[in-house]
Design a protein around this motif. Structure first.
Motif, mmCIF file in Angstrom:
data_model
loop_
_atom_site.group_PDB
_atom_site.id
_atom_site.type_symbol
_atom_site.label_atom_id
_atom_site.label_comp_id
_atom_site.label_asym_id
_atom_site.label_seq_id
_atom_site.Cartn_x
_atom_site.Cartn_y
_atom_site.Cartn_z
ATOM 1 N N ALA A 248 -13.707 5.488 5.386
ATOM 2 C CA ALA A 248 -13.879 6.357 4.211
ATOM 3 C C ALA A 248 -15.350 6.471 3.819
ATOM 4 O O ALA A 248 -15.812 7.526 3.401
ATOM 5 C CB ALA A 248 -13.061 5.820 3.038
ATOM 6 N N SER B 174 -5.438 -11.293 7.874
ATOM 7 C CA SER B 174 -4.183 -10.777 8.432
ATOM 8 C C SER B 174 -4.438 -9.381 9.001
ATOM 9 O O SER B 174 -5.446 -8.740 8.677
ATOM 10 C CB SER B 174 -3.032 -10.707 7.419
ATOM 11 N N LEU C 51 -9.615 -4.273 -4.753
ATOM 12 C CA LEU C 51 -8.982 -2.955 -4.656
ATOM 13 C C LEU C 51 -7.778 -2.868 -5.592
ATOM 14 O O LEU C 51 -7.437 -1.793 -6.088
ATOM 15 C CB LEU C 51 -8.527 -2.681 -3.226
ATOM 16 N N GLU D 38 2.745 -0.561 3.842
ATOM 17 C CA GLU D 38 2.251 -1.828 4.417
ATOM 18 C C GLU D 38 2.134 -2.903 3.338
ATOM 19 O O GLU D 38 1.628 -2.640 2.247
ATOM 20 C CB GLU D 38 0.847 -1.638 5.011
ATOM 21 N N LEU D 39 2.558 -4.114 3.699
ATOM 22 C CA LEU D 39 2.394 -5.259 2.807
ATOM 23 C C LEU D 39 1.080 -5.959 3.134
ATOM 24 O O LEU D 39 0.799 -6.246 4.299
ATOM 25 C CB LEU D 39 3.560 -6.237 3.016
ATOM 26 N N VAL D 40 0.260 -6.236 2.129
ATOM 27 C CA VAL D 40 -0.975 -6.990 2.359
ATOM 28 C C VAL D 40 -1.026 -8.180 1.394
ATOM 29 O O VAL D 40 -0.529 -8.107 0.275
ATOM 30 C CB VAL D 40 -2.247 -6.125 2.178
ATOM 31 N N ILE D 41 -1.627 -9.268 1.893
ATOM 32 C CA ILE D 41 -1.811 -10.466 1.072
ATOM 33 C C ILE D 41 -3.302 -10.710 1.031
ATOM 34 O O ILE D 41 -3.924 -10.981 2.065
ATOM 35 C CB ILE D 41 -1.028 -11.643 1.663
ATOM 36 N N LEU D 42 -3.889 -10.569 -0.144
ATOM 37 C CA LEU D 42 -5.339 -10.531 -0.294
ATOM 38 C C LEU D 42 -5.820 -11.784 -1.013
ATOM 39 O O LEU D 42 -5.387 -12.065 -2.126
ATOM 40 C CB LEU D 42 -5.731 -9.279 -1.085
ATOM 41 N N ARG E 155 -10.004 0.985 7.030
ATOM 42 C CA ARG E 155 -9.826 2.245 6.323
ATOM 43 C C ARG E 155 -10.977 2.480 5.328
ATOM 44 O O ARG E 155 -11.462 3.591 5.168
ATOM 45 C CB ARG E 155 -8.466 2.255 5.616
ATOM 46 N N ALA F 290 -8.541 7.382 0.835
ATOM 47 C CA ALA F 290 -8.362 6.553 2.033
ATOM 48 C C ALA F 290 -7.046 5.780 1.975
ATOM 49 O O ALA F 290 -6.371 5.590 2.987
ATOM 50 C CB ALA F 290 -9.539 5.578 2.175
ATOM 51 N N LEU F 291 -6.670 5.331 0.771
ATOM 52 C CA LEU F 291 -5.451 4.519 0.650
ATOM 53 C C LEU F 291 -4.218 5.367 0.367
ATOM 54 O O LEU F 291 -3.116 4.977 0.746
ATOM 55 C CB LEU F 291 -5.626 3.470 -0.460
ATOM 56 N N LEU G 14 -3.506 2.787 -6.379
ATOM 57 C CA LEU G 14 -3.860 2.466 -4.990
ATOM 58 C C LEU G 14 -2.772 1.678 -4.271
ATOM 59 O O LEU G 14 -2.916 1.366 -3.085
ATOM 60 C CB LEU G 14 -5.182 1.665 -4.954
ATOM 61 N N ASN H 40 1.371 3.508 2.004
ATOM 62 C CA ASN H 40 2.091 3.781 3.257
ATOM 63 C C ASN H 40 3.194 2.760 3.543
ATOM 64 O O ASN H 40 3.818 2.798 4.596
ATOM 65 C CB ASN H 40 1.113 3.849 4.429
ATOM 66 N N LEU I 247 0.843 -1.191 0.000
ATOM 67 C CA LEU I 247 0.000 0.000 0.000
ATOM 68 C C LEU I 247 0.884 1.249 0.000
ATOM 69 O O LEU I 247 2.081 1.174 0.316
ATOM 70 C CB LEU I 247 -0.921 -0.030 1.221
ATOM 71 N N PRO J 150 -11.172 -0.306 -10.123
ATOM 72 C CA PRO J 150 -11.624 -1.425 -9.293
ATOM 73 C C PRO J 150 -13.127 -1.656 -9.453
ATOM 74 O O PRO J 150 -13.884 -0.707 -9.629
ATOM 75 C CB PRO J 150 -11.292 -0.953 -7.871
#
Lengths: 465, 465
Positions: free
Chosen positions: B449, B436, A202, A183-187, B445, A449-450, A210, A181, A179, B197
């Motif tokens: 929003a 996670s 997203l 941050e690592l995300v796993i979706l 977030r 927001a992101l 994003l 900022n 993201l 998206p």
């Protein structure tokens, strides 16, 4: 502080990861968007970015985005540069984040039919990695040899075999992303979930605005037992659309169903007398036999004559050719391809109106279309236009005229304004007609927001506020 | 100001739209969640809401959310009350927005295979409306007769025929929703889009926390030409899973594939000697014949004997029965059903561990499971547990023990913690293990929003911050 932004970033990431030499910068000024090539041709090129980051792994992407967020520096994710709507246009203050440096195969799992790759993996190499196990991703965009798996996700791509195997959103199992900022995300986890909104969406279609996609896990298929082809020619586009509708709504799913208008049919094969319809049938042998027979019976019932099936074999051989724009530009020809979608009830009118608008442009050499992705409720159209001019200064306006004709015809009949290339820069002005004002406002709220600092690929997807 | 909140709201919406009589309030205190029924049984019922709004149309929903946003009043959307994870639990300061009052069929379009309904439309009535045209939505949750089409979207529901026809996200074409600030949005346009998206996914699975779904348009199918059934019995769950894997990965797609463990097989039919596997085959006659033959050949090759096919007919007849919890509670029996998913490689271990955990609960009458939705990469498991106690005060703890056993076993093997019932209240504590910490932060977030005042269904989906 006399240190430049790239110098500071190089201190964070290490020297070898941040490129600032002129050739590296120039090579990533833009993607395959026609208008960027027009501007190059006219000597009004996009500027080079401040630097190019070639991340060695996820941590480098995180560090880059943390740095950029803190410093308010624009970041432009770059896959393999095959985008055609202006998703990448550099600017002098920006970091181009070249994901092509992250190109490992992470795993291939033949039990659970999954394969995972770094986002910068070349599509054809990814397909070859699973083909060795008798498996297939089943996603075949024309750009398969020059696009990345992360780019497929970022643009919501479609492949030529989508009518049976689905588009990229039907093939993706898990998306790893960083993201804005850092941050690592796993979706995406199980085969399917009911655990709040599906957050993979997203990133699917986010076009770099994003976050940065760093890894993609696909849900694979076994290679099909059988493949066969069939070909027909309908007397006109509307008759062909009705034939396609009958096939799809009867429950048949040839992976490939393509219908070409008369102009494109003749270019495909000189033997064509009308609108060619090409199909590829794949699957268990008994289903392929049943489907081929059923399609033949429907054709007979609807008076759609067969065409030589070797036209399909020829298409299969040359389908992933990607032309060079420069060859056309040197002859004063501006051209592009534009894909839209619509319900069965509207597609004929969109074809008529859009091709008429294209042909009305002075100097028009071609305004044609084919369909290439069929759904229960409708299908896409893929327009091609080419206009010749002896006034180089008029090229950009001519280009935008072509787009406008197709967008307006599609919108007038309620069609979808973007089927599989994305919005980028060229379609930004039409996004509100696609999503409505409320939809754009909602997307803008997600973006804020992101990415509150607005660092991610500014100028793409969302119209300026 | 001595006017109460419901009185003020009634001035905005009109008297008949805002109900405050005790019976109307009591009837919408909660949905079908077992724990709400346990609490009713023990005399510790959820409180009634401040009022119930029965909107006459989209404008009433917009006015209600504008009012609630301005006043900071919680809004709890209520479909037809069939949710089973605690998505609806009233509180004395809240408005329950009862969408059951919006139940029109908007249109059925047999050319583009679409049908559109108000969100409160009963699922079975919606299916009947399209069946009259020879079409089907193809979405058959067990609750089809007691659930709403908007509820299907809000919970990311699955139907019994999902293995061929997909889950709700594969069937929805357009979602109309009102955002917490009162804005109306219409999400989804063409048959498929690459235009940023896919915003429909903000509403799919939102469980009332991001807005109120007011209308749903489905992408339909023609009723299948043929239906037939087949039945087998595997010597154990793992042998059955391998049989299913081979069927699905070979490219076959029976709409229904269900596999019951020994206990559930015997309850289904006394002739069962092992794990029953029931299938329904639908489609063009030639495909159904090919699929049935192929499945039979695979069974023979894998030593899976056939079972009497009338077991499938019997299942088809009684499949939508929804039991009354009170009958069990009066006998001191706490019970529930819990659905999870996993890849083929992990599903056997999850079955073993979860059923062992259930059977270890003192007073356990049953800890069993069946699968009901198969995918290329894995499948779901649908557990049932029943525990008898003579201490009413222990019921809630016993209930949570059952859930914990299944959640922990699934999580230990990397499975997905929620397949199709949603998160609600009962799974909130496990959401971080599913998504996670980064995923939960991302969802939070999004929530902020869209719903900065936090008025939409507080206490559901997201764990408390």
């Amino acid at each position: 502080m006399t240190r430049s932004m790239p110098e500071t970033l190089a201190r964070v990431l290490g020297e070898g990861t941040v490129l600032t030499d002129a050739a590296s910068l120039a090579a990533r000024r833009h993607d395959y968007w026609m208008l960027s090539h027009v501007r190059d041709h006219l000597g009004a090129s996009a500027p080079s970015p401040a630097c190019v980051v070639r991340p060695g792994g996820v941590e480098d992407v995180q560090a880059t985005l943390r740095f950029a967020s803190a410093a308010g520096v624009p970041v432009i994710p770059f896959g393999l540069g095959s985008g055609v709507v202006g998703g990448v246009v550099a600017r002098p203050d920006a970091i181009v984040l070249d994901m092509g440096s992250m190109n490992r195969t992470r795993f291939v799992d033949p039990v659970n039919l999954q394969a995972s790759f770094d986002a910068g993996k070349n599509g054809l190499e990814a397909e070859q990695a699973v083909a060795e196990e008798g498996l297939t991703i089943g996603h075949w965009p024309q750009s398969v040899g020059v696009s990345s798996v992360g780019g497929w996700v970022a643009t919501r791509a479609s492949g030529q075999f989508s009518t049976a195997y689905g588009n990229i959103e039907d093939i993706v199992h898990t998306i790893e992303a960083v993201l804005p900022n850092g941050e690592l995300v796993i979706l995406g986890k199980g085969p399917r979930a009911s655990a709040g909104p599906d957050l993979r969406h997203l990133m699917l279609g986010s076009e770099g605005t994003l976050g940065v996609i760093t890894g993609v896990t696909f849900s694979l298929r076994r290679a099909p037992e059988t493949r066969t082809v069939s070909a027909f020619q309908a007397g006109g586009m509307r008759a062909g659309f009705e034939f396609q509708r009958e096939i799809i709504q009867s429950g048949w799913r040839p992976p490939v169903v393509r219908q070409y208008d008369e102009r494109e049919s003749l270019r495909l094969d000189a033997r064509a007398t009308a609108c060619l319809i090409l199909m590829v049938h794949e699957g268990p042998a008994a289903v392929v036999a049943a489907e081929t027979a059923a399609v033949g019976e429907l054709a007979a019932k609807m008076n759609i004559p067969a065409a030589p099936p070797d036209i399909v074999d020829h298409w299969l051989e040359q389908r992933n050719h990607v032309p060079s724009w420069e060859m056309f530009l040197q002859r004063g020809i501006v051209l592009d391809t534009v894909e839209v979608s619509a319900g069965w009830g509207a597609i004929g009118a969109i074809y008529d109106d859009a091709t008429a608008a294209l042909k009305a442009i002075p100097g028009c050499l071609a305004g044609s279309a084919h369909s290439s992705h069929a759904y229960r409720g409708g299908l896409n159209l893929y327009f091609t236009f080419a206009v010749q001019t002896d006034e180089p200064g008029a090229m950009e306006a001519i280009y935008l005229d072509g787009w406008r004709g197709i967008m307006e015809a599609t919108d007038r009949h309620g069609g979808g304004l973007a089927h599989h290339h994305g919005i980028g820069r060229v379609r930004r002005a039409w996004l509100e007609r696609e999503l409505s004002a409320g939809g754009v406002a909602l997307l803008r709220r997600l973006k804020h927001a992101l990415d509150p600092a607005g660092i991610m690929n500014p100028g793409v997807l969302l119209p300026d506020a």
